[in-house]
Write an enzyme that holds these catalytic residues in place. Structure first.
Site, mmCIF file in Angstrom:
data_model
loop_
_atom_site.group_PDB
_atom_site.id
_atom_site.type_symbol
_atom_site.label_atom_id
_atom_site.label_comp_id
_atom_site.label_asym_id
_atom_site.label_seq_id
_atom_site.Cartn_x
_atom_site.Cartn_y
_atom_site.Cartn_z
ATOM 1 N N LYS A 1 0.849 -1.192 0.000
ATOM 2 C CA LYS A 1 0.000 0.000 0.000
ATOM 3 C C LYS A 1 0.883 1.240 0.000
ATOM 4 C CE LYS A 1 -3.956 -2.052 2.420
ATOM 5 N NZ LYS A 1 -4.989 -1.918 1.369
ATOM 6 N N ARG B 1 -10.088 -11.819 1.024
ATOM 7 C CA ARG B 1 -10.956 -12.824 0.400
ATOM 8 C C ARG B 1 -10.314 -14.213 0.424
ATOM 9 N NH1 ARG B 1 -11.134 -9.395 -5.054
ATOM 10 N NH2 ARG B 1 -10.904 -7.785 -3.457
HETATM 11 N N1 BES Z 1 -8.152 -4.141 3.839
HETATM 12 C C1 BES Z 1 -8.315 -3.685 2.520
HETATM 13 C C2 BES Z 1 -9.636 -2.966 2.298
HETATM 14 C C3 BES Z 1 -9.830 -1.645 2.984
HETATM 15 C C4 BES Z 1 -9.516 -0.476 2.336
HETATM 16 C C5 BES Z 1 -10.385 -1.579 4.241
HETATM 17 C C6 BES Z 1 -9.733 0.723 2.946
HETATM 18 C C7 BES Z 1 -10.582 -0.373 4.859
HETATM 19 C C8 BES Z 1 -10.268 0.783 4.199
HETATM 20 C C9 BES Z 1 -8.272 -4.869 1.535
HETATM 21 O O1 BES Z 1 -7.495 -5.940 1.920
HETATM 22 C C10 BES Z 1 -7.699 -4.348 0.270
HETATM 23 O O2 BES Z 1 -6.591 -3.921 0.289
HETATM 24 N N2 BES Z 1 -8.495 -4.382 -0.805
HETATM 25 C C11 BES Z 1 -8.082 -3.915 -2.074
HETATM 26 C C12 BES Z 1 -8.483 -4.946 -3.111
HETATM 27 C C13 BES Z 1 -7.930 -4.691 -4.486
HETATM 28 C C14 BES Z 1 -6.439 -4.946 -4.500
HETATM 29 C C15 BES Z 1 -8.622 -5.604 -5.456
HETATM 30 C C16 BES Z 1 -8.796 -2.588 -2.356
HETATM 31 O O3 BES Z 1 -9.961 -2.462 -2.032
HETATM 32 O O4 BES Z 1 -8.138 -1.685 -2.853
HETATM 33 ZN ZN ZN Z 2 -5.443 -5.743 1.338
#
Ligand code: BES
Ligand code: ZN
Ligand code: ZN
Length: 485
Positions: free
Chosen positions: A259, A333
């Protein structure tokens, strides 16, 4: 620390009181001087939200119920009023505070108390100096006055206890709460509430071949855990259990698809689903809800590391499906999918997963609605919607059409863990559905769980989104079962 709640039948003249009223008239039974009464009446006639009177030996707070078309909205306004009053109440340093009502609906005292308790929460355990705002100067005792059943009070006490420890778990940073420590906390909570907790450690997870959980864990120096929580009272009314699955990523760096910018902030709360499932089990066990409920919590952190799973990896999941990794940040997931297919062994009536799963859900609904997708019977979603309004943790449903699932096709494996930029929350739900052999409700709390500022008594950071909703939902399911008996 939290205020203790008790019931009283008689209010004594020197007790400080919150009185919730349904019209603009100062109740006769409030013991006030003539001038105080006149002042209060003037304020109410001027449509003030509340009136505060600081008498010489006590305080009186009069709270005017707001008018609204929907009863659930009126209830929520009352919870919000208690949030608006929290600072004033703290400033007055009461050791005890009575909450009473006049000319309002039956549970008004409970709703006000709930909002107030949830507003008094703070996460101050790492402060070494007592500062303004961290001081625990809320009343030690909240005394509820009125026609209230003991069971209703017990529900309020246990539900708010659960919100407190669930928030604590969510707010803990990862250097104080790794997956093994989370399992330890869940075990403690199970022991005190009376539900069973079994913790599967790495060896067992390997033996079961939970490929999703193991892949995400590869970049970590800490082992994963898989917790099985079970509440099965002898008087349970359902033959097939309801299984709750909570995402337990104790920290989400994104893994090798790390991230960037500020997107890692708050990712210690990526286990909010796991904490919420624990809170729900606590509430139904300690109030004796006659339902068989199982909680499944897969947990690890998601980090880059020498051995971290990588984009392009092909992994084999617990149910033998193969998954091509398109992005290591779509880790939630993977661990949930293993848990959802593990749920099959219980032949559940319903599986509900709750997870901070996608930024997409947060972008779609902001912090006002939990994104829900389902293939279960409408009766469940209708009930969830109704409970959502009652506790004001509202749900908003997204379509769950099969075409969205087709976006998960992979050239080299059975499916891929991402499916393009559009409709991200739905595609994540579709991924989970492929692992569910029983009806599934998927709840994405990414928008409601990580608040940058207070949304009234839903306090910033981890407000424990979905806990009051799911607890109430299960209580209602049990009530429906016993009605049919
Ligand atoms: N934990 C995150 C989702 C999230 C984002 C929770 C912001 C709370 C606030 C999840 O694991 C994630 O990173 N999801 C990605 C998925 C993508 C790579 C398909 C996302 O939503 O950007
Ligand atoms: Zn994630
Ligand atoms: Zn995540």
């Amino acid at each position: 620390m939290k205020s203790t709640i008790d019931k009283i039948s008689q209010i004594s003249p020197d007790q400080s009181v919150v009185c919730i009223i349904g019209n603009d008239i100062v109740p006769e039974r409030l013991i006030l001087s003539k001038s105080e009464k006149e002042y209060a009446q003037r304020q109410l006639t001027n449509k003030e939200e509340f009136v505060f009177i600081n008498s010489y030996n006590k305080c009186i707070y009069i709270v005017r119920l707001k008018e609204g078309q929907n009863h659930y909205k009126v209830r929520e306004e009352l919870r919000r009023s208690s949030y608006n009053l929290r600072k004033l109440i703290k400033r007055n340093n009461h050791t005890e505070l009575v909450i009473t009502s006049e000319n309002v609906y039956n549970e008004a005292v409970l709703d006000f108390a709930e909002g107030l308790l949830l507003s008094f929460y703070s996460f101050g355990k790492y402060k070494t100096k007592e500062e303004e705002g961290v001081k625990q100067n809320f009343p030690a005792m909240l005394l509820l006055h009125g026609e209230l059943a003991d069971s209703e009070i017990k529900w309020l006490v246990e539900l708010t206890n659960a919100v407190y420890f669930t928030r604590d778990l969510i707010n803990e940073p990862v250097n104080h709460l790794n997956a093994t420590m989370l399992a330890g906390e869940i075990k403690k909570i199970g022991d005190s509430a009376g539900f069973k907790v079994e913790v599967l450690t790495k060896g067992k997870i390997e033996a079961l071949k939970m490929g999703g959980l193991l892949a995400v864990n590869k970049g970590s120096v800490d082992p994963p855990v898989f917790c099985i929580l079970e509440w099965k009272p002898s008087n349970c009314l359902n033959k097939n259990p309801i299984v709750l699955v909570g995402k337990g990523i104790v920290y989400d760096t994104g893994g090798l698809n790390i991230k960037t910018g500020d997107f890692m902030a708050g990712m210690n709360g990526d286990m909010a689903g796991a904490a919420t499932v624990t809170g729900v089990l606590h509430t139904i066990a300690s109030t004796g809800i006659p339902l068989h409920v199982i909680g499944l919590v897969p947990s690890t952190d998601n980090r880059p590391g020498g051995n971290a799973y990588a984009q392009g990896d092909i992994i084999t999941m617990f149910n033998k499906l193969t998954v091509e990794i398109g992005n290591t940040d779509a880790e939630g997931r993977l661990i949930l999918a293993d848990a959802i297919s593990y749920a099959s062994k219980y032949s559940p009536e319903l599986i509900i997963d709750i997870a901070t799963l996608t930024g997409s859900a947060a972008m779609t609904f902001g912090n006002q609605a939990i994104a829900v997708m389902t293939n279960a019977e409408r009766k469940y979603i209708d009930l969830l919607d109704e409970c959502g309004k009652d506790v004001y943790e509202r749900i908003a449903e997204l379509p769950f059409w099969e075409e969205y699932g087709e976006l998960l096709k992979s050239d080299v494996a059975d499916l891929k863990n991402i499916g393009g930029r559009a409709a991200g929350a739905i595609i994540a739900g579709k991924f989970l559905e492929k692992f569910a052999e029983f009806p599934l409700i998927h709840m994405d709390i990414a928008g409601t769980e990580m608040l940058k500022k207070d949304d009234y008594y839903r306090l910033k950071n981890g407000p424990a989104s979905g806990l009051r909703l799911l607890s109430t939902f299960l209580k209602r399911i049990a009530a429906d079962y016993s009605e049919k008996k």
